[in-house]
Design a protein around this motif. Sequence first.
Motif, mmCIF file in Angstrom:
data_model
loop_
_atom_site.group_PDB
_atom_site.id
_atom_site.type_symbol
_atom_site.label_atom_id
_atom_site.label_comp_id
_atom_site.label_asym_id
_atom_site.label_seq_id
_atom_site.Cartn_x
_atom_site.Cartn_y
_atom_site.Cartn_z
ATOM 1 N N ASP A 9 1.050 -1.145 0.017
ATOM 2 C CA ASP A 9 0.131 -0.124 -0.157
ATOM 3 C C ASP A 9 0.860 1.408 -0.016
ATOM 4 N N SER A 10 1.610 1.265 0.818
ATOM 5 C CA SER A 10 2.649 2.532 1.037
ATOM 6 C C SER A 10 3.489 2.799 -0.181
ATOM 7 N N ALA A 11 4.023 1.753 -0.865
ATOM 8 C CA ALA A 11 4.728 1.808 -2.135
ATOM 9 C C ALA A 11 4.105 2.377 -3.139
ATOM 10 N N ILE A 12 2.716 1.890 -3.284
ATOM 11 C CA ILE A 12 1.731 2.292 -4.470
ATOM 12 C C ILE A 12 1.759 3.670 -4.181
ATOM 13 N N PHE A 59 -2.916 -3.439 -9.652
ATOM 14 C CA PHE A 59 -3.459 -4.467 -8.777
ATOM 15 C C PHE A 59 -2.882 -4.742 -7.770
ATOM 16 N N ASN A 60 -3.357 -4.389 -6.494
ATOM 17 C CA ASN A 60 -3.077 -4.573 -4.968
ATOM 18 C C ASN A 60 -3.379 -5.718 -4.900
ATOM 19 N N ARG A 61 -2.576 -6.983 -4.797
ATOM 20 C CA ARG A 61 -3.037 -8.287 -4.981
ATOM 21 C C ARG A 61 -3.718 -8.417 -6.280
ATOM 22 N N SER A 62 -3.935 -9.719 -6.754
ATOM 23 C CA SER A 62 -4.248 -9.941 -8.348
ATOM 24 C C SER A 62 -4.816 -11.209 -8.365
ATOM 25 N N TYR A 63 -5.065 -11.831 -9.231
ATOM 26 C CA TYR A 63 -5.440 -13.218 -9.730
ATOM 27 C C TYR A 63 -4.407 -14.235 -9.197
ATOM 28 N N TYR A 64 -3.125 -13.856 -8.810
ATOM 29 C CA TYR A 64 -2.281 -14.581 -8.299
ATOM 30 C C TYR A 64 -2.369 -15.060 -7.028
ATOM 31 N N GLU A 65 -3.367 -14.513 -6.423
ATOM 32 C CA GLU A 65 -4.025 -14.990 -5.172
ATOM 33 C C GLU A 65 -4.354 -16.529 -5.023
ATOM 34 N N GLU A 66 -4.902 -16.528 -6.459
ATOM 35 C CA GLU A 66 -5.499 -17.861 -6.561
ATOM 36 C C GLU A 66 -4.641 -19.196 -6.686
ATOM 37 N N CYS A 67 -3.033 -18.788 -6.753
ATOM 38 C CA CYS A 67 -1.933 -19.633 -6.735
ATOM 39 C C CYS A 67 -1.585 -19.520 -5.615
ATOM 40 N N LEU A 68 -1.920 -18.840 -4.411
ATOM 41 C CA LEU A 68 -1.320 -18.347 -3.236
ATOM 42 C C LEU A 68 -1.922 -18.735 -1.912
ATOM 43 N N VAL A 69 -2.858 -18.051 -1.660
ATOM 44 C CA VAL A 69 -3.678 -18.240 -0.445
ATOM 45 C C VAL A 69 -4.781 -19.405 -0.742
ATOM 46 N N VAL A 70 -5.170 -19.448 -1.901
ATOM 47 C CA VAL A 70 -5.998 -20.734 -2.204
ATOM 48 C C VAL A 70 -5.305 -22.149 -2.207
ATOM 49 N N ARG A 71 -4.051 -22.117 -2.414
ATOM 50 C CA ARG A 71 -3.084 -23.235 -2.423
ATOM 51 C C ARG A 71 -2.897 -23.433 -1.227
ATOM 52 N N VAL A 72 -2.527 -22.404 -0.303
ATOM 53 C CA VAL A 72 -1.959 -22.857 0.937
ATOM 54 C C VAL A 72 -3.490 -23.273 1.955
ATOM 55 N N SER A 91 -8.031 -3.348 -5.548
ATOM 56 C CA SER A 91 -7.584 -4.398 -4.494
ATOM 57 C C SER A 91 -8.396 -5.713 -4.746
ATOM 58 N N PHE A 92 -7.741 -6.835 -4.467
ATOM 59 C CA PHE A 92 -8.519 -7.997 -4.536
ATOM 60 C C PHE A 92 -8.368 -8.774 -3.176
ATOM 61 N N LYS A 93 -9.631 -8.855 -2.448
ATOM 62 C CA LYS A 93 -9.648 -9.405 -1.263
ATOM 63 C C LYS A 93 -10.320 -10.872 -1.360
#
Length: 313
Positions: free
Chosen positions: A85-88, A134-147, A104-106
């Motif tokens: 957030d602060s970097a953006i 994109f602050n988080r993105s479709y890559y969450e589908e290979c991260l939080v969903v995987r974990v 933002s994708f939650k």
Amino acid sequence: MSNKPSPSLADELKPFVAPFRFDGAGEFHLKSYPTAEKGGIDKDVGGKIIEANRTRLNDFQEKLYAQDRWSLLLIFQGMDAAGKDSAIKSVFEGVNPQGCEVSSFKQPSTKELDHDFMWRAMIALPERGHIGIFNRSYYEECLVVRVHADVLAKQKLPKRLMTKNIWRERFEDISAIERYLSRNGTVILKFFLHVSKEEQRRRFLDRLEEPAKNWKFSMADVSERALWAKYQAAYQDMIHQTASKEAPWHIVPADHKWFARVVIGSTIVNALDRLELKFPEVDKADLSEFKRVRAALEAEGKGGAAEKNAAKK
């Protein structure tokens, strides 16, 4: 007096871009990328680079918007408290918000779960001339969903499709879509803010100790922190499988927020510089019309001045 040519912008920014870029060529090991890198500069020098990049970014963004040919998609991923957030906020300080949009994708909504996993991101893609963040993105589908296996179970996929190959298939689908977007004029830059577990601990404590930062802290952050090793393994695999020349990953050292901003800003400016953006040129017919309009406006001004003088008399 030196006759040496001044370095190009690309050469000037290269030390803050090239070491952190991975485009899929060769092996990738996340552990090989330090989290506390400073690039051989101190915070004061870094601050000057950040400010210079803001000025450059503002100029490029105006030309990007006016030219209306390219679009820029910036993807930010990282563990909690990595500084996304602060970097953006810092990198885009002073940039015209008319041509930028942050998404933002939650946790997916019920409506979003009734679509494929890429749908909600696809409808948020930047149009030509715009910058999409994109602050988080479709890559969450290979991260939080995987974990978290229970999250995948809630995504309404037919059971026969939830095989051991699902992550490889998602990587393939993402790479194909990014290649498609690239071929249609969307420049894609992906940033993984690589923070150490110890630095995350310090930032969590800071959020707890400062009342103004309490709102940033969630108990869920603690439970996610307990899964640190699983997340690091997921990031390792994801970056390795989805980095490409069309959509490279940048592993940003994030323990020092100021240096993370140097890397991010330099990477964005460098990419825009390569597009050779220019303001659209007006054709000769329009220029001739402009001259006539200008003459009419100037004459109108003289007439107004004459009327004022007559009124005074």
